[in-house]
Scaffold this motif. Structure first.
Motif, PDB file in Angstrom:
ATOM      1  N   SER A 380     113.724  21.239 121.004  1.00 18.06           N
ATOM      2  CA  SER A 380     112.936  20.833 122.179  1.00 18.06           C
ATOM      3  C   SER A 380     113.110  21.901 123.249  1.00 18.06           C
ATOM      4  N   LYS A 381     112.192  21.922 124.204  1.00 12.28           N
ATOM      5  CA  LYS A 381     112.173  22.997 125.214  1.00 12.28           C
ATOM      6  C   LYS A 381     113.282  22.798 126.249  1.00 12.28           C
ATOM      7  N   THR A 382     113.991  23.894 126.525  1.00 12.21           N
ATOM      8  CA  THR A 382     115.049  23.814 127.554  1.00 12.21           C
ATOM      9  C   THR A 382     114.659  24.593 128.822  1.00 12.21           C
ATOM     10  N   SER A 383     113.543  25.322 128.770  1.00 12.99           N
ATOM     11  CA  SER A 383     113.269  26.299 129.833  1.00 12.99           C
ATOM     12  C   SER A 383     113.025  25.675 131.216  1.00 12.99           C
ATOM     13  N   SER A 384     112.762  24.363 131.270  1.00  7.94           N
ATOM     14  CA  SER A 384     112.622  23.793 132.615  1.00  7.94           C
ATOM     15  C   SER A 384     113.809  22.888 132.983  1.00  7.94           C
ATOM     16  N   GLU A 390     120.847  17.692 131.791  1.00 15.70           N
ATOM     17  CA  GLU A 390     119.439  17.590 131.348  1.00 15.70           C
ATOM     18  C   GLU A 390     119.216  18.238 129.983  1.00 15.70           C
ATOM     19  N   LEU A 391     120.150  19.079 129.568  1.00 22.42           N
ATOM     20  CA  LEU A 391     119.972  19.769 128.282  1.00 22.42           C
ATOM     21  C   LEU A 391     120.109  18.771 127.138  1.00 22.42           C
ATOM     22  N   PRO A 392     119.387  18.995 126.022  1.00 21.49           N
ATOM     23  CA  PRO A 392     119.554  18.120 124.861  1.00 21.49           C
ATOM     24  C   PRO A 392     121.023  18.097 124.418  1.00 21.49           C
ATOM     25  N   GLN A 393     121.456  16.978 123.869  1.00 14.50           N
ATOM     26  CA  GLN A 393     122.863  16.832 123.491  1.00 14.50           C
ATOM     27  C   GLN A 393     123.328  17.938 122.527  1.00 14.50           C
TER      28      GLN A 393
END
Ligand code: GDP
Ligand code: IMO
Ligand code: MG
Length: 425
Positions: A380-384, A390-393
């Protein structure tokens, strides 16, 4: 007061320029201390993109004084060009915000000629893949005690005599090797113009940096290249010619180590290398191509394609030890967004032996087969993302694993090239 040194912990291009730019919001001074215009430090602010080679990456902050310390080798023509190009883009540059050390050794055209000549003479497999900016030959002149320093530009008659003497000496080498010689008169006229342009910037920067330290100012040292290109610790001889590690900040600026209170290590979430030399986790397959494409891995100085591979904890833990890294700035996390599986090298197999420390011998490093641990990607996108939580686990787990393996804490995460795509942890 904060006096920090920021260094690259891998093979350069970790994203140092971007992190320096972010950190300089709170800095009074940024100091380059080694290397030269072999460096290419990218800073993206809004829609503007700048690549800096010699000018410290703090130049975009109006209150920050930038120093080019004595350990840097300076090509006067390259510095003049870089200053003028930034000025044309509307960036204010004057002796009020940029100083060049009297003691910097100069890279002159014969050094670039020597760089090319040495590279040609090396047989296949032994070529270094230098940036051809004359870095090694200029440092060699410094150590051989025949170099010309920036202070000589302040006395044109003396500078001209020295330049002509050295150029004549190098021309005799070039002609002996059947190489093209320099037209000394026309080279001198270019150097003369650059010397006149740069003279107002030349100062005893040792005094400037020490005064700032005594006045309690916040100072950031900007490393160029990275640990594995260090002339002492890197994958010798496939290295650059300076100390890219923390110690270089002191010898390259004239500030005592007693003032330094923090070391920031910039670490890419995977690994790249440009130029020749061993790279145990290099991926010469579709996955390597995918990393290069997602990370847009082309050299900021030479445009060469960077070699790509998985994160190497053997190399990075040794690097964090040598540099004394307190905090990590982990960059380019977003580049891994689309990988179903991500690997970390936790040990090497060298001739059947499991090795967890980077060997000193380049040939052993070249023979190392990485032993990997595999982690699930986050897809999944992390750039925003604006914070660690907020980052995926799976991304959090991956970052924590890196920090754990290199024994340092995470201070900054970067999820895109822009200044805004950065957060503190
Ligand atoms: P430096 O030499 O260490 O300053 O790094 P370079 O500027 O040579 O290379 C880093 C490249 O990655 C530049 O093009 C940056 O704009 C870009 N970059 C920096 N941080 C990030 C990030 O977090 N994500 C992505 N996608 N690009 C980044
Ligand atoms: P930044 O500061 C990546 C590499 C060259 C070559 C070797 C020796 O942008 O991270 P040199 O011209 O220094 O004699 O080349 O070092 N190299 C870099 N690689 N980033 C850099 O700087 C580099 N500066 C030099 O590709 O392999
Ligand atoms: Mg670079």
């Amino acid at each position: 007061m904060a006096i920090s040194v920021l260094v690259g912990t891998q093979w350069g291009d970790e994203g140092k320029g971007k992190i320096i730019d972010v950190l300089t919001e709170n800095m009074d001074m940024v100091v380059r201390f080694q290397g030269g215009n072999n460096a290419g430090h990218t800073v993206e602010i809004g829609t503007s993109k700048h690549v800096l080679h010699l000018i410290p990456s703090g130049i975009f902050r109006s209150r920050t004084l930038c120093l080019i310390g004595n350990g840097v080798v300076v090509d006067p023509l390259a510095l003049e060009k870089e200053i003028k190009e930034l000025q044309e883009k509307g960036i204010e540059i004057s002796p009020a915000n940029l100083q060049l050390s009297t003691r910097c050794h100069l890279i002159l055209p014969y050094h670039c000629g020597m760089d090319a000549m040495h590279e040609l003479a090396r047989p296949e497999g032994k070529k270094i893949g230098t940036t051809k900016r004359g870095i090694g030959p200029a440092y060699a002149d410094k150590v051989s005690r025949i170099g010309i320093r920036a202070l000589e530009m302040l006395d044109i008659a003396r500078y001209e005599t020295r330049f002509r003497e050295q150029a004549t000496y190098y021309n005799s080498i070039f002609s002996g090797k059947g190489m093209e010689t320099l037209d000394i008169d026309s080279e001198w006229s270019r150097q003369l113009a650059a010397a006149k342009f740069l003279s107002p910037f030349i100062r005893d920067t040792v005094l400037t940096v020490n005064q700032a330290a005594r006045d309690g100012k916040n100072i950031l040292f900007e490393g160029a290249q990275g640990m594995w290109l260090d002339v002492d610790y890197g994958t010798y001889p496939f290295v650059t010619s300076s100390n890219t590690t923390t110690g270089g900040a002191c010898t390259g600026s004239g500030l005592s180590p007693k003032y330094i209170n923090e070391v920031v290590g910039v670490i890419k979430a995977y690994t790249t290398r440009v130029g020749e030399g061993p790279f145990p986790t290099e991926l010469k397959d579709a996955t390597g191509e995918m990393l290069g494409k997602a990370g847009n891995e082309f050299g900021a100085t030479t445009g060469r394609k960077r070699r790509c591979g998985w994160f190497d904890a053997v190399a990075s833990s040794y690097s964090c030890m040598v540099n004394g890294v307190d905090e990590l700035a982990i960059t380019k996390l977003d580049v891994l967004d689309d990988f179903e599986q991500i690997r970390i090298c936790t040990a090497y197999d060298i001739a059947g032996k499991t090795v967890t420390h980077m060997p000193s011998d380049n040939e052993e490093i070249a023979a190392a087969k990485p032993i990997y641990e595999t982690f699930p990607g986050w897809m999944s996108k992390t750039s925003s993302c604006k914070s660690f939580s907020e980052l995926p686990q799976n991304a959090q787990n991956y970052l924590n694993k890196i920090a754990d393996l290199v024994s340092a804490s995470i201070g900054i995460i970067s999820v895109g090239p822009n200044r805004d795509q950065t957060f503190l942890v």
